[in-house]
Write a protein that holds these residues in place. Sequence first.
Motif, PDB file in Angstrom:
ATOM      1  N   PRO A   1       0.825  -1.211   0.000  1.00  0.00           N
ATOM      2  CA  PRO A   1       0.000   0.000   0.000  1.00  0.00           C
ATOM      3  C   PRO A   1       0.862   1.265   0.000  1.00  0.00           C
ATOM      4  CG  PRO A   1      -0.138  -1.142   2.128  1.00  0.00           C
ATOM      5  CD  PRO A   1       0.670  -2.013   1.210  1.00  0.00           C
ATOM      6  N   ILE A   2       0.418   2.273  -0.759  1.00  0.00           N
ATOM      7  CA  ILE A   2       1.125   3.557  -0.785  1.00  0.00           C
ATOM      8  C   ILE A   2       0.494   4.440   0.295  1.00  0.00           C
ATOM      9  CG2 ILE A   2       1.685   5.588  -2.181  1.00  0.00           C
ATOM     10  CD1 ILE A   2       1.363   3.791  -4.667  1.00  0.00           C
ATOM     11  N   PRO A   3       1.302   4.924   1.241  1.00  0.00           N
ATOM     12  CA  PRO A   3       0.720   5.703   2.340  1.00  0.00           C
ATOM     13  C   PRO A   3       0.034   6.980   1.849  1.00  0.00           C
ATOM     14  CG  PRO A   3       3.072   5.276   2.723  1.00  0.00           C
ATOM     15  CD  PRO A   3       2.752   4.824   1.328  1.00  0.00           C
ATOM     16  N   ALA A   4      -0.998   7.389   2.555  1.00  0.00           N
ATOM     17  CA  ALA A   4      -1.663   8.650   2.240  1.00  0.00           C
ATOM     18  C   ALA A   4      -0.662   9.798   2.354  1.00  0.00           C
ATOM     19  CB  ALA A   4      -2.832   8.881   3.189  1.00  0.00           C
ATOM     20  N   HIS A   5      -0.669  10.671   1.366  1.00  0.00           N
ATOM     21  CA  HIS A   5       0.203  11.848   1.374  1.00  0.00           C
ATOM     22  C   HIS A   5      -0.540  12.947   0.633  1.00  0.00           C
ATOM     23  CE1 HIS A   5       4.306  13.844   0.316  1.00  0.00           C
ATOM     24  NE2 HIS A   5       3.745  14.399   1.370  1.00  0.00           N
ATOM     25  N   TYR A   6      -1.140  13.847   1.393  1.00  0.00           N
ATOM     26  CA  TYR A   6      -1.997  14.846   0.746  1.00  0.00           C
ATOM     27  C   TYR A   6      -2.008  16.145   1.539  1.00  0.00           C
ATOM     28  CZ  TYR A   6      -5.401  13.535   4.341  1.00  0.00           C
ATOM     29  OH  TYR A   6      -6.014  13.302   5.543  1.00  0.00           O
ATOM     30  N   ILE A   7      -2.277  17.215   0.841  1.00  0.00           N
ATOM     31  CA  ILE A   7      -2.408  18.525   1.501  1.00  0.00           C
ATOM     32  C   ILE A   7      -3.770  18.571   2.168  1.00  0.00           C
ATOM     33  CG2 ILE A   7      -2.632  21.013   1.089  1.00  0.00           C
ATOM     34  CD1 ILE A   7      -0.583  20.511  -1.237  1.00  0.00           C
ATOM     35  N   GLN A   8      -3.778  18.919   3.448  1.00  0.00           N
ATOM     36  CA  GLN A   8      -5.048  18.944   4.177  1.00  0.00           C
ATOM     37  C   GLN A   8      -5.455  20.357   4.581  1.00  0.00           C
ATOM     38  OE1 GLN A   8      -4.409  16.264   7.432  1.00  0.00           O
ATOM     39  NE2 GLN A   8      -2.764  17.462   8.352  1.00  0.00           N
ATOM     40  N   LYS A   9      -4.538  21.310   4.455  1.00  0.00           N
ATOM     41  CA  LYS A   9      -4.878  22.687   4.853  1.00  0.00           C
ATOM     42  C   LYS A   9      -4.196  23.679   3.922  1.00  0.00           C
ATOM     43  CE  LYS A   9      -6.593  24.227   8.327  1.00  0.00           C
ATOM     44  NZ  LYS A   9      -7.999  24.731   8.491  1.00  0.00           N
ATOM     45  N   VAL A  10      -4.952  24.671   3.472  1.00  0.00           N
ATOM     46  CA  VAL A  10      -4.385  25.780   2.700  1.00  0.00           C
ATOM     47  C   VAL A  10      -4.797  27.065   3.406  1.00  0.00           C
ATOM     48  CG1 VAL A  10      -4.174  26.854   0.433  1.00  0.00           C
ATOM     49  CG2 VAL A  10      -4.852  24.461   0.600  1.00  0.00           C
ATOM     50  N   LYS A  11      -3.844  27.986   3.534  1.00  0.00           N
ATOM     51  CA  LYS A  11      -4.129  29.257   4.196  1.00  0.00           C
ATOM     52  C   LYS A  11      -3.609  30.392   3.332  1.00  0.00           C
ATOM     53  CE  LYS A  11      -1.779  27.833   7.748  1.00  0.00           C
ATOM     54  NZ  LYS A  11      -1.217  27.507   9.073  1.00  0.00           N
ATOM     55  N   ALA A  12      -4.379  31.468   3.258  1.00  0.00           N
ATOM     56  CA  ALA A  12      -3.917  32.642   2.520  1.00  0.00           C
ATOM     57  C   ALA A  12      -3.969  33.845   3.445  1.00  0.00           C
ATOM     58  CB  ALA A  12      -4.792  32.875   1.292  1.00  0.00           C
ATOM     59  N   ASP A  13      -2.817  34.491   3.580  1.00  0.00           N
ATOM     60  CA  ASP A  13      -2.715  35.690   4.399  1.00  0.00           C
ATOM     61  C   ASP A  13      -2.374  36.864   3.490  1.00  0.00           C
ATOM     62  OD1 ASP A  13      -3.079  34.480   7.023  1.00  0.00           O
ATOM     63  OD2 ASP A  13      -1.156  33.506   6.656  1.00  0.00           O
ATOM     64  N   TYR A  14      -3.161  37.934   3.614  1.00  0.00           N
ATOM     65  CA  TYR A  14      -2.969  39.121   2.774  1.00  0.00           C
ATOM     66  C   TYR A  14      -2.561  40.261   3.692  1.00  0.00           C
ATOM     67  CZ  TYR A  14      -4.182  42.470  -0.965  1.00  0.00           C
ATOM     68  OH  TYR A  14      -4.162  43.442  -1.934  1.00  0.00           O
ATOM     69  N   ASN A  15      -1.356  40.744   3.532  1.00  0.00           N
ATOM     70  CA  ASN A  15      -0.775  41.736   4.442  1.00  0.00           C
ATOM     71  C   ASN A  15      -0.902  41.279   5.895  1.00  0.00           C
ATOM     72  OD1 ASN A  15      -0.091  43.421   2.288  1.00  0.00           O
ATOM     73  ND2 ASN A  15      -2.098  44.400   2.306  1.00  0.00           N
ATOM     74  N   GLY A  16      -0.624  40.005   6.110  1.00  0.00           N
ATOM     75  CA  GLY A  16      -0.599  39.449   7.458  1.00  0.00           C
ATOM     76  C   GLY A  16      -1.947  39.061   8.010  1.00  0.00           C
ATOM     77  N   GLU A  17      -2.997  39.252   7.239  1.00  0.00           N
ATOM     78  CA  GLU A  17      -4.336  38.932   7.727  1.00  0.00           C
ATOM     79  C   GLU A  17      -4.910  37.739   6.962  1.00  0.00           C
ATOM     80  OE1 GLU A  17      -8.145  41.753   8.463  1.00  0.00           O
ATOM     81  OE2 GLU A  17      -6.151  42.526   8.931  1.00  0.00           O
ATOM     82  N   ARG A  18      -5.464  36.798   7.690  1.00  0.00           N
ATOM     83  CA  ARG A  18      -6.039  35.599   7.062  1.00  0.00           C
ATOM     84  C   ARG A  18      -7.270  35.980   6.249  1.00  0.00           C
ATOM     85  NH1 ARG A  18      -5.097  30.746   9.031  1.00  0.00           N
ATOM     86  NH2 ARG A  18      -3.033  31.641   8.979  1.00  0.00           N
ATOM     87  N   VAL A  19      -7.242  35.699   4.950  1.00  0.00           N
ATOM     88  CA  VAL A  19      -8.378  36.038   4.083  1.00  0.00           C
ATOM     89  C   VAL A  19      -9.075  34.809   3.516  1.00  0.00           C
ATOM     90  CG1 VAL A  19      -7.578  38.328   3.427  1.00  0.00           C
ATOM     91  CG2 VAL A  19      -6.823  36.343   2.108  1.00  0.00           C
ATOM     92  N   PHE A  20      -8.417  33.663   3.619  1.00  0.00           N
ATOM     93  CA  PHE A  20      -8.962  32.472   2.977  1.00  0.00           C
ATOM     94  C   PHE A  20      -8.328  31.252   3.621  1.00  0.00           C
ATOM     95  CE2 PHE A  20      -9.084  29.182  -0.254  1.00  0.00           C
ATOM     96  CZ  PHE A  20     -10.312  29.365  -0.868  1.00  0.00           C
ATOM     97  N   GLU A  21      -9.126  30.198   3.764  1.00  0.00           N
ATOM     98  CA  GLU A  21      -8.593  28.949   4.308  1.00  0.00           C
ATOM     99  C   GLU A  21      -9.357  27.805   3.665  1.00  0.00           C
ATOM    100  OE1 GLU A  21      -8.082  27.408   8.784  1.00  0.00           O
ATOM    101  OE2 GLU A  21      -7.502  29.506   8.571  1.00  0.00           O
ATOM    102  N   ALA A  22      -8.690  26.686   3.447  1.00  0.00           N
ATOM    103  CA  ALA A  22      -9.385  25.522   2.886  1.00  0.00           C
ATOM    104  C   ALA A  22      -8.932  24.262   3.603  1.00  0.00           C
ATOM    105  CB  ALA A  22      -9.110  25.403   1.389  1.00  0.00           C
ATOM    106  N   ASP A  23      -9.900  23.360   3.824  1.00  0.00           N
ATOM    107  CA  ASP A  23      -9.638  22.050   4.406  1.00  0.00           C
ATOM    108  C   ASP A  23      -9.899  21.030   3.313  1.00  0.00           C
ATOM    109  OD1 ASP A  23      -9.404  23.299   6.972  1.00  0.00           O
ATOM    110  OD2 ASP A  23     -11.589  23.352   7.065  1.00  0.00           O
ATOM    111  N   TRP A  24      -8.927  20.203   3.034  1.00  0.00           N
ATOM    112  CA  TRP A  24      -9.039  19.269   1.922  1.00  0.00           C
ATOM    113  C   TRP A  24      -9.003  17.824   2.386  1.00  0.00           C
ATOM    114  CZ3 TRP A  24      -5.010  21.691  -1.992  1.00  0.00           C
ATOM    115  CH2 TRP A  24      -5.596  22.807  -2.607  1.00  0.00           C
TER     116      TRP A  24
END
Lengths: 109, 162
Positions: free
Chosen positions: A43-66
């Motif tokens: 079996p090939i172990p799970a390897h995936y991006i689970q969180k994406v964060k976007a900060d605009y001028n130091g402020e969180r503007v977007f987040e995603a859970d995958w």
Amino acid sequence: MAETGDTRIHIGEAEPGEPVWVQSLIMHPMETGLREDPKTGEPIPAHYIQKVKADYNGERVFEADWSTAVSKNPYLGFYLPPGEGGTLEITWEDNQGQVFSARAEVGSG
Amino acid sequence: MTSLGRSPWRRRSLLKGLGVLAIAAGGGLLRPLAGLAANFPLPRRAFEREDPDAAMEEALGTTEVLEGHVTLTAPDKAQDGAVVPLTLESDLEDVARFHVFVDKNPRPYIARIHLLGSPRPKAELRIKMDETSAVHGVAETGDGELYRGTKRIEVTISGCRD
């Protein structure tokens, strides 16, 4: 060849008072953990991006859970608020503890 | 717009393995990560559910989702189930997050997207689909109202097993 963690960010045209469209890509296998190595049968172990964060001028503007069902080499498009421009930083975190990050400059609208 | 902002698909250097190093060093030693405390916890249990209703119940707290106010744009037929492009849009003013569900995937809950300072409720991503299925894009407002747009996408080659 692109390597895991290579990133690209494209910032759309900044029109006055209008949100700015952002497109991002990261090279990542996004392994589900459900596959087997075709040669060894292991079996090939799970390897995936689970969180994406976007900060605009130091402020969180977007987040995603995958989950594992986001495609290999994930693409993401979203809007930034209109404003004076500045620095956008996108951070991707995978389930094996790797963190990848990229910055892009946003023009003033 | 600056010249930097204009250059298309500007390649960025990678910080491969930085996370591993940062954790080993006690976190944040190499570079402070802005707003780290603002992280939403991952909806792990919802992602693991195998039944579509159970996944929606776990993710949203209910399966009662009203129809409308969400446009889900995707191909009618996806030749390759490994890469199915989706665009989610809503005409609601106060969308806090989008959720994506694929009824017939082994695990139907696909993604959750938080529009924090994002002023226009639109997001694009690409997903894997196991077989032909209904796909739901759900918009959750700041008041907790739930609306969905649903589209049937035909899949020729499964994208979950390879």
